[in-house]
Design a protein around this motif. Sequence first.
Motif, PDB file in Angstrom:
ATOM      1  N   TYR A  23      -4.807  -3.706 -16.930  1.00  0.00           N
ATOM      2  CA  TYR A  23      -5.333  -3.019 -15.741  1.00  0.00           C
ATOM      3  C   TYR A  23      -4.834  -3.712 -14.470  1.00  0.00           C
ATOM      4  N   PHE A  24      -4.878  -5.035 -14.481  1.00  0.00           N
ATOM      5  CA  PHE A  24      -4.418  -5.829 -13.343  1.00  0.00           C
ATOM      6  C   PHE A  24      -2.965  -5.468 -12.990  1.00  0.00           C
ATOM      7  N   LEU A  25      -2.107  -5.418 -14.012  1.00  0.00           N
ATOM      8  CA  LEU A  25      -0.685  -5.180 -13.747  1.00  0.00           C
ATOM      9  C   LEU A  25      -0.430  -3.739 -13.301  1.00  0.00           C
ATOM     10  N   GLU A  26      -1.218  -2.803 -13.830  1.00  0.00           N
ATOM     11  CA  GLU A  26      -1.065  -1.410 -13.388  1.00  0.00           C
ATOM     12  C   GLU A  26      -1.481  -1.266 -11.927  1.00  0.00           C
ATOM     13  N   LEU A  27      -2.607  -1.872 -11.590  1.00  0.00           N
ATOM     14  CA  LEU A  27      -3.097  -1.764 -10.220  1.00  0.00           C
ATOM     15  C   LEU A  27      -2.151  -2.481  -9.254  1.00  0.00           C
ATOM     16  N   GLN A  28      -1.661  -3.631  -9.666  1.00  0.00           N
ATOM     17  CA  GLN A  28      -0.683  -4.370  -8.853  1.00  0.00           C
ATOM     18  C   GLN A  28       0.519  -3.467  -8.540  1.00  0.00           C
ATOM     19  N   THR A  29       0.955  -2.711  -9.544  1.00  0.00           N
ATOM     20  CA  THR A  29       2.126  -1.847  -9.370  1.00  0.00           C
ATOM     21  C   THR A  29       1.802  -0.682  -8.434  1.00  0.00           C
ATOM     22  N   ALA A  30       0.576  -0.152  -8.546  1.00  0.00           N
ATOM     23  CA  ALA A  30       0.184   0.940  -7.650  1.00  0.00           C
ATOM     24  C   ALA A  30       0.154   0.439  -6.201  1.00  0.00           C
ATOM     25  N   TYR A  31      -0.375  -0.760  -5.978  1.00  0.00           N
ATOM     26  CA  TYR A  31      -0.355  -1.338  -4.618  1.00  0.00           C
ATOM     27  C   TYR A  31       1.085  -1.545  -4.165  1.00  0.00           C
ATOM     28  N   ALA A  32       1.913  -2.039  -5.077  1.00  0.00           N
ATOM     29  CA  ALA A  32       3.311  -2.308  -4.704  1.00  0.00           C
ATOM     30  C   ALA A  32       4.009  -1.010  -4.285  1.00  0.00           C
ATOM     31  N   GLY A  33       3.640   0.092  -4.926  1.00  0.00           N
ATOM     32  CA  GLY A  33       4.200   1.394  -4.538  1.00  0.00           C
ATOM     33  C   GLY A  33       3.951   1.661  -3.058  1.00  0.00           C
ATOM     34  N   LYS A  34       2.738   1.320  -2.612  1.00  0.00           N
ATOM     35  CA  LYS A  34       2.400   1.526  -1.183  1.00  0.00           C
ATOM     36  C   LYS A  34       3.239   0.586  -0.316  1.00  0.00           C
TER      37      LYS A  34
ATOM     38  N   ASN B 197      -1.110 -14.869   4.660  1.00  0.00           N
ATOM     39  CA  ASN B 197      -2.392 -14.305   5.095  1.00  0.00           C
ATOM     40  C   ASN B 197      -2.196 -13.163   6.078  1.00  0.00           C
ATOM     41  N   GLN B 198      -1.210 -13.360   6.941  1.00  0.00           N
ATOM     42  CA  GLN B 198      -0.930 -12.323   7.949  1.00  0.00           C
ATOM     43  C   GLN B 198      -0.512 -11.012   7.263  1.00  0.00           C
ATOM     44  N   VAL B 199       0.356 -11.108   6.267  1.00  0.00           N
ATOM     45  CA  VAL B 199       0.825  -9.880   5.595  1.00  0.00           C
ATOM     46  C   VAL B 199      -0.306  -9.263   4.758  1.00  0.00           C
ATOM     47  N   ILE B 200      -1.107 -10.133   4.135  1.00  0.00           N
ATOM     48  CA  ILE B 200      -2.243  -9.626   3.348  1.00  0.00           C
ATOM     49  C   ILE B 200      -3.160  -8.804   4.262  1.00  0.00           C
ATOM     50  N   LYS B 201      -3.377  -9.325   5.454  1.00  0.00           N
ATOM     51  CA  LYS B 201      -4.253  -8.644   6.418  1.00  0.00           C
ATOM     52  C   LYS B 201      -3.603  -7.340   6.903  1.00  0.00           C
ATOM     53  N   LYS B 202      -2.334  -7.442   7.211  1.00  0.00           N
ATOM     54  CA  LYS B 202      -1.619  -6.296   7.789  1.00  0.00           C
ATOM     55  C   LYS B 202      -1.683  -5.054   6.885  1.00  0.00           C
ATOM     56  N   HIS B 203      -1.571  -5.288   5.582  1.00  0.00           N
ATOM     57  CA  HIS B 203      -1.504  -4.142   4.666  1.00  0.00           C
ATOM     58  C   HIS B 203      -2.829  -3.884   3.945  1.00  0.00           C
ATOM     59  N   ALA B 204      -3.895  -4.558   4.390  1.00  0.00           N
ATOM     60  CA  ALA B 204      -5.167  -4.465   3.652  1.00  0.00           C
ATOM     61  C   ALA B 204      -5.646  -3.021   3.492  1.00  0.00           C
ATOM     62  N   HIS B 205      -5.245  -2.160   4.423  1.00  0.00           N
ATOM     63  CA  HIS B 205      -5.690  -0.749   4.343  1.00  0.00           C
ATOM     64  C   HIS B 205      -5.250  -0.087   3.040  1.00  0.00           C
ATOM     65  N   ILE B 206      -4.204  -0.616   2.405  1.00  0.00           N
ATOM     66  CA  ILE B 206      -3.742   0.077   1.185  1.00  0.00           C
ATOM     67  C   ILE B 206      -4.769  -0.050   0.052  1.00  0.00           C
ATOM     68  N   CYS B 207      -5.605  -1.092   0.105  1.00  0.00           N
ATOM     69  CA  CYS B 207      -6.665  -1.204  -0.916  1.00  0.00           C
ATOM     70  C   CYS B 207      -7.633  -0.026  -0.763  1.00  0.00           C
ATOM     71  N   ARG B 208      -7.978   0.265   0.485  1.00  0.00           N
ATOM     72  CA  ARG B 208      -8.900   1.397   0.728  1.00  0.00           C
ATOM     73  C   ARG B 208      -8.199   2.721   0.394  1.00  0.00           C
ATOM     74  N   GLN B 209      -6.931   2.779   0.753  1.00  0.00           N
ATOM     75  CA  GLN B 209      -6.171   4.014   0.490  1.00  0.00           C
ATOM     76  C   GLN B 209      -6.135   4.318  -1.019  1.00  0.00           C
ATOM     77  N   ILE B 210      -5.887   3.295  -1.819  1.00  0.00           N
ATOM     78  CA  ILE B 210      -5.831   3.477  -3.282  1.00  0.00           C
ATOM     79  C   ILE B 210      -7.201   3.960  -3.779  1.00  0.00           C
ATOM     80  N   GLN B 211      -8.270   3.359  -3.286  1.00  0.00           N
ATOM     81  CA  GLN B 211      -9.613   3.785  -3.729  1.00  0.00           C
ATOM     82  C   GLN B 211      -9.875   5.238  -3.334  1.00  0.00           C
ATOM     83  N   LYS B 212      -9.431   5.603  -2.117  1.00  0.00           N
ATOM     84  CA  LYS B 212      -9.641   6.990  -1.659  1.00  0.00           C
ATOM     85  C   LYS B 212      -8.882   7.961  -2.558  1.00  0.00           C
TER      86      LYS B 212
END
Length: 443
Positions: free
Chosen positions: A405-416, A26-41
């Motif tokens: 789509y799920f796996l592509e998006l997962q990979t884009a997040y992993a890139g971050k 949970n701590q790591v999920i929270k720590k990097h949560a900004h990458i979800c917004r970054q990907i959308q931006k």
Amino acid sequence: MITINFNNVLSGRVGQKHGLTRSKLNQVIKKHAHICRQIQKERQVGQLPFMDLPYQSVNAIWKLARQKARRYENFVLLGIGGSALGPIALHRSLNHPFHNVLDRRQRKNWPRLFILDNVDPEEINALFKLIDPKKTIFNVITKSGTTAEPVSCFMLALSILKRKLGARYKNNLIVTTDPKKGFLRRMVEQEKLVSFEVPPGVGGRYSVLSPVGLVPAAFTGIDIKKVLAGAAKMDRLCQRAKPGKNPAYVSSVINFLFDHKKNKNMLVMMPYSSALKDMADWFRQLWAESLGKKYNVKGRKVFTGSTPLKALGVTDQHSQVQLYNEGPNDKLIVFIEPGKYRTKLTIPSLFKNVPEAGFLAGKTFNQLIRAEKKGTEIALTDNQRPNYTIKLPNISPESVGALFYFLELQTAYAGKLYNVNAFDQPGVEAGKIATLKLMGKKM
Ligand code: PA5
């Protein structure tokens, strides 16, 4: 919708050494949560066009397929890497497992599909001996138009078509390439060939939901609108969910953490479905090319990335699972399981009094494959081998679209998370250039 069960990555199941505590996760999920917004931006400013593919119009593709496909006996795709693996995965997951050996009526007149994604002279020669080029539609797919493999196969197909059909060769050709660049686009314009575009900014491994995957799929009767609808649903789910509930983000964090913190630098994808076998092959390229990088985004040498492996349930229980269960504890295993198989098949009630076989009598193959999956999962978990399960409601155009789509998006997040550019592939380009030089191209 797709659901994911992450319980078997937790330390409560696989121990402190090999598992994650819920609080750490949970701590790591929270720590990097900004990458979800970054990907959308980045998406909003047009930097991630693969994310908008579910909303494209496919009317032109569908219209052409309806007009043309049934007039041909064969559809031959000439492409490699991202220009072949997605179409193969779509075909295998949604068409009949033995599509090419069905007769025309059973195929509802859709053509047989062959994919040449190698330059092995034996295979190419064998295919051209098997098919009648006059009854074949060739789809050359290459975004760059400079890849030696599809270009050489295209040269062969073109020369045969011209010899057999003269000026009518154009009827048997579809070109899928960059909208502006490359010699194929020039040829399309000069010769007025039928063509589709690989959208700018969509790399090969993220292109399955573009004409790259959709044209071959439509030409074999797959409902491509439903595929995109499933992907769109996954997109909306991931956009709206809080980071901790966004499945693509959470799984990217887990995959990353196991590589970085738990010494599991192998990521095994193991679908319990023959139809999803090539999904693991497609994913292997997506994960490897996107994250296997020498430099991070700041230009520092990092030599990073986890190694994706593919396995098939249950087949590889009798091949790979011994290693996964007792060999080095260096893998995170991702099962994919359909909630429902498209067929229910009963094992005949034979050998009731024979202990070695009687227990199977009257059960279904569906029960058997589920028990095998569950059994493997239990054995791995008991042996402290972390794993999680992606569950599809069924194998349908919608759920397969959602999974892509799920796996592509997962990979884009992993890139971050890995801090690398998940959309380039300099290591592939280097090999391509070396080959071209060896083959005498002036660079
Ligand atoms: O993901 C990628 O970009 C690559 O794997 C390409 O798909 C592959 O190299 C083929 O390139 P092209 O479509 O330009 O022929």
